[in-house]
Design an enzyme around this catalytic site. Structure first.
Site, PDB file in Angstrom:
ATOM      1  N   CYS A  86       0.841  -1.402   0.027  1.00 46.00           N
ATOM      2  CA  CYS A  86      -0.142  -0.041   0.141  1.00 46.00           C
ATOM      3  C   CYS A  86       0.926   1.438   0.001  1.00 46.00           C
ATOM      4  O   CYS A  86       0.404   2.199  -0.342  1.00 46.00           O
ATOM      5  CB  CYS A  86      -0.809   0.071   1.133  1.00 46.00           C
ATOM      6  SG  CYS A  86      -2.184  -1.482   1.133  1.00 46.00           S
TER       7      CYS A  86
ATOM      8  N   HIS B 238      -3.397   7.325   2.573  1.00 50.69           N
ATOM      9  CA  HIS B 238      -3.983   5.831   2.064  1.00 50.69           C
ATOM     10  C   HIS B 238      -5.315   5.620   2.597  1.00 50.69           C
ATOM     11  O   HIS B 238      -5.420   5.780   3.670  1.00 50.69           O
ATOM     12  CB  HIS B 238      -2.764   5.059   2.524  1.00 50.69           C
ATOM     13  CG  HIS B 238      -3.120   3.547   2.290  1.00 50.69           C
ATOM     14  ND1 HIS B 238      -4.014   3.171   0.986  1.00 50.69           N
ATOM     15  CD2 HIS B 238      -3.191   2.459   3.019  1.00 50.69           C
ATOM     16  CE1 HIS B 238      -4.146   1.828   1.029  1.00 50.69           C
ATOM     17  NE2 HIS B 238      -3.604   1.261   2.312  1.00 50.69           N
TER      18      HIS B 238
ATOM     19  N   ASN C  82     -10.204  -0.291  -0.009  1.00 53.30           N
ATOM     20  CA  ASN C  82      -8.646  -0.045   0.217  1.00 53.30           C
ATOM     21  C   ASN C  82      -8.236  -0.510  -1.320  1.00 53.30           C
ATOM     22  O   ASN C  82      -8.183  -1.711  -1.473  1.00 53.30           O
ATOM     23  CB  ASN C  82      -8.088  -1.021   1.329  1.00 53.30           C
ATOM     24  CG  ASN C  82      -6.883  -0.813   1.507  1.00 53.30           C
ATOM     25  OD1 ASN C  82      -5.989  -0.393   0.425  1.00 53.30           O
ATOM     26  ND2 ASN C  82      -6.178  -1.224   2.773  1.00 53.30           N
TER      27      ASN C  82
HETATM   28  O1  UT7 Z   1      -3.707  -0.903   3.715  1.00 56.67           O
HETATM   29  C1  UT7 Z   1      -3.048  -1.832   4.684  1.00 56.67           C
HETATM   30  C2  UT7 Z   1      -3.899  -3.053   4.897  1.00 56.67           C
HETATM   31  N1  UT7 Z   1      -4.662  -3.459   6.125  1.00 56.67           N
HETATM   32  C3  UT7 Z   1      -5.201  -2.570   6.707  1.00 56.67           C
HETATM   33  O2  UT7 Z   1      -5.298  -1.520   6.803  1.00 56.67           O
HETATM   34  C4  UT7 Z   1      -6.181  -3.150   8.216  1.00 56.67           C
HETATM   35  C5  UT7 Z   1      -6.060  -2.316   9.207  1.00 56.67           C
HETATM   36  N2  UT7 Z   1      -7.254  -2.699  10.172  1.00 56.67           N
HETATM   37  C6  UT7 Z   1      -8.576  -2.606  10.182  1.00 56.67           C
HETATM   38  O3  UT7 Z   1      -9.043  -1.746   9.270  1.00 56.67           O
HETATM   39  C7  UT7 Z   1      -9.498  -3.107  10.987  1.00 56.67           C
HETATM   40  O4  UT7 Z   1      -8.669  -3.801  12.100  1.00 56.67           O
HETATM   41  C8  UT7 Z   1     -10.432  -4.119  10.511  1.00 56.67           C
HETATM   42  C9  UT7 Z   1     -11.419  -3.379   9.567  1.00 56.67           C
HETATM   43  C10 UT7 Z   1      -9.838  -5.212   9.622  1.00 56.67           C
HETATM   44  C11 UT7 Z   1     -11.403  -4.798  11.558  1.00 56.67           C
HETATM   45  O5  UT7 Z   1     -11.838  -4.114  12.477  1.00 56.67           O
HETATM   46  P1  UT7 Z   1     -11.666  -4.235  14.088  1.00 56.67           P
HETATM   47  O6  UT7 Z   1     -12.313  -3.000  14.520  1.00 56.67           O
HETATM   48  O7  UT7 Z   1     -10.286  -4.132  14.218  1.00 56.67           O
HETATM   49  O8  UT7 Z   1     -12.225  -5.424  14.476  1.00 56.67           O
HETATM   50  P2  UT7 Z   1     -11.711  -6.842  15.116  1.00 56.67           P
HETATM   51  O9  UT7 Z   1     -10.621  -7.592  13.851  1.00 56.67           O
HETATM   52  O10 UT7 Z   1     -11.192  -6.862  16.300  1.00 56.67           O
HETATM   53  O11 UT7 Z   1     -12.805  -7.800  14.974  1.00 56.67           O
HETATM   54  C12 UT7 Z   1     -13.925  -7.314  15.921  1.00 56.67           C
HETATM   55  C13 UT7 Z   1     -15.165  -8.333  15.662  1.00 56.67           C
HETATM   56  C14 UT7 Z   1     -14.779  -9.697  15.843  1.00 56.67           C
HETATM   57  O12 UT7 Z   1     -15.840 -10.573  16.513  1.00 56.67           O
HETATM   58  P3  UT7 Z   1     -15.671 -10.985  17.676  1.00 56.67           P
HETATM   59  O13 UT7 Z   1     -14.432 -11.873  17.988  1.00 56.67           O
HETATM   60  O14 UT7 Z   1     -15.492  -9.651  18.624  1.00 56.67           O
HETATM   61  O15 UT7 Z   1     -16.837 -11.677  18.120  1.00 56.67           O
HETATM   62  C15 UT7 Z   1     -14.775 -10.161  14.343  1.00 56.67           C
HETATM   63  O16 UT7 Z   1     -14.668 -11.640  14.049  1.00 56.67           O
HETATM   64  O17 UT7 Z   1     -15.814  -8.060  14.510  1.00 56.67           O
HETATM   65  C16 UT7 Z   1     -15.858  -9.311  13.932  1.00 56.67           C
HETATM   66  N3  UT7 Z   1     -15.630  -8.995  12.183  1.00 56.67           N
HETATM   67  C17 UT7 Z   1     -16.712  -8.908  11.702  1.00 56.67           C
HETATM   68  N4  UT7 Z   1     -18.135  -8.941  11.790  1.00 56.67           N
HETATM   69  C18 UT7 Z   1     -18.855  -8.446  10.455  1.00 56.67           C
HETATM   70  C19 UT7 Z   1     -14.412  -9.093  11.544  1.00 56.67           C
HETATM   71  N5  UT7 Z   1     -14.987  -8.548  10.296  1.00 56.67           N
HETATM   72  C20 UT7 Z   1     -16.077  -8.650  10.335  1.00 56.67           C
HETATM   73  C21 UT7 Z   1     -17.371  -8.371   9.361  1.00 56.67           C
HETATM   74  N6  UT7 Z   1     -18.508  -8.374   9.611  1.00 56.67           N
HETATM   75  N7  UT7 Z   1     -16.718  -8.340   8.052  1.00 56.67           N
END
Ligand code: UT7
Length: 323
Positions: free
Chosen positions: A112, A250, A280
């Protein structure tokens, strides 16, 4: 001598994949995606489309705006980790199709952050007098490499390409500073194991072909590294936060963008965000955003533009441009 951006362009696939579409294929909701990422929809290449199908028109549009023919281009860099093939470089294909007969062309892989890295390389080559004109493309086809059963990654990414044309200027404008960093110890946060010499692509590659990501850890590091490297380029150039006219980050996550904007005290309405429409797009996100702002006539001569990005590697970087 500075390198000045004299043309911008972009191209994205026609197909739109909305959050409602994703609700039908994976256990997610429009509400979760929108509140956790800011994304409403993203563009998705069809099976028979590849990166060059978007990188070439993006470069052509940038050249057209610049009024420069392909024959005058000395350098083509394509920042990407999802090129048409492993080799030859997609930049070679772009070179051929834009008619840049005399150009050197190569791909640059910094995920990225690729566009910022490529901007830095082209800037250095123009400044040291080894070339006059460069085309820098950032493009990605990430939807080809997501696991559509992994809701934590498949909702994030989109496809597209953006491009800029750079040319030397003696005026007090153009690229003021580019800074890039990397930390290989954090390579396990985002990666795609298959397709390289560790795990060559075969019919049985399956899961190895998909992007793996530890999103939450990446998130925290992203906010700090984006803010720090942005501060570095501002300090290098003796500019205060308040002197940033456009912050073009980004587009990885709306919450990351807001957190960084807050840390950098970017004035209200001065951060450009289009993640709701494209998701993204990795190396493409900054040049796509820049082209939209530019074609909307929102950038005035003399304004200061701050770009910053982070991504797999880990890599991160920032660029400061006086328009
Ligand atoms: O360009 C560089 C590439 N990468 C990035 O920029 C990624 C940076 N990170 C992020 O943008 C965020 O961490 C994410 C959007 C990927 C995830 O958001 P988060 O607030 O960090 O969520 P999390 O991974 O802590 O997950 C929270 C909950 C989990 O459920 P439990 O364990 O709390 O029950 C996940 O299973 O959200 C759940 N979850 C979803 N629920 C519905 C994860 N993805 C989804 C989804 N829909 N698509």
């Amino acid at each position: 001598m500075r390198a000045q951006i004299v043309g911008t362009g972009m191209a994205v696939p026609e197909k739109v994949l909305t959050n409602a579409d994703l609700e039908k294929i994976v256990d997610t909701t429009d509400e979760w995606i929108l509140t956790r990422t800011g994304i409403k929809e993203r563009r998705m290449a069809s099976e028979d489309e590849a990166l060059s199908d978007f990188a070439v028109p993006a470069a052509e549009r940038a050249l057209e705006m610049a009024g420069i023919p392909g024959t005058e281009v000395d350098l083509v860099i394509c920042a990407t980790v999802t090129g048409d093939m492993t080799f030859p470089a997609t930049a070679n294909e772009i070179q051929e199709r834009i008619g840049a007969k005399r150009a050197t062309s190569f791909d640059l892989g910094a995920a990225c952050t690729g566009f910022i890295y490529a901007l830095g390389v082209a800037n250095s080559m123009i400044k040291n007098g080894s070339i006059e004109t460069a085309v820098v493309v950032g493009g990605e086809m990430l939807t080809k490499f997501v696991d559509w059963t992994d809701r934590a990654t498949c909702v994030l990414f989109g496809d597209g390409a953006g491009a800029v044309v750079l040319r030397g200027t003696e005026e007090d404008r153009g690229i003021l500073r580019v800074r890039t960093h990397s930390d290989g110890s954090l390579g396990g946060l985002i990666y795609r194991p298959g397709g390289g010499s560790r795990h060559p692509a075969t019919n049985g590659s399956g899961d190895l072909n998909f992007i793996k990501m530890r999103g939450n850890e990446t998130f925290k590091i992203a906010v700090k590294s984006l803010a720090d490297v942005s501060d570095e380029v501002l300090t290098d150039c003796g500019l205060a936060h308040a002197e940033v006219d456009w912050f073009i980050p980004h587009q990885a996550n709306r919450r990351i963008i807001d957190a960084v904007g807050k840390r950098l005290e970017v004035p209200e309405g001065r951060t450009y965000v289009n993640i709701e429409r494209y998701g993204n797009t990795s190396a493409a996100s900054i040049p796509i955003a820049l082209d939209e702002l530019n074609r909307d006539g929102k950038i005035r001569p003399g304004q200061n533009l701050l770009f910053s990005a982070f991504g797999a590697g880990l890599t991160w970087g920032a660029g400061l441009v006086r328009w």
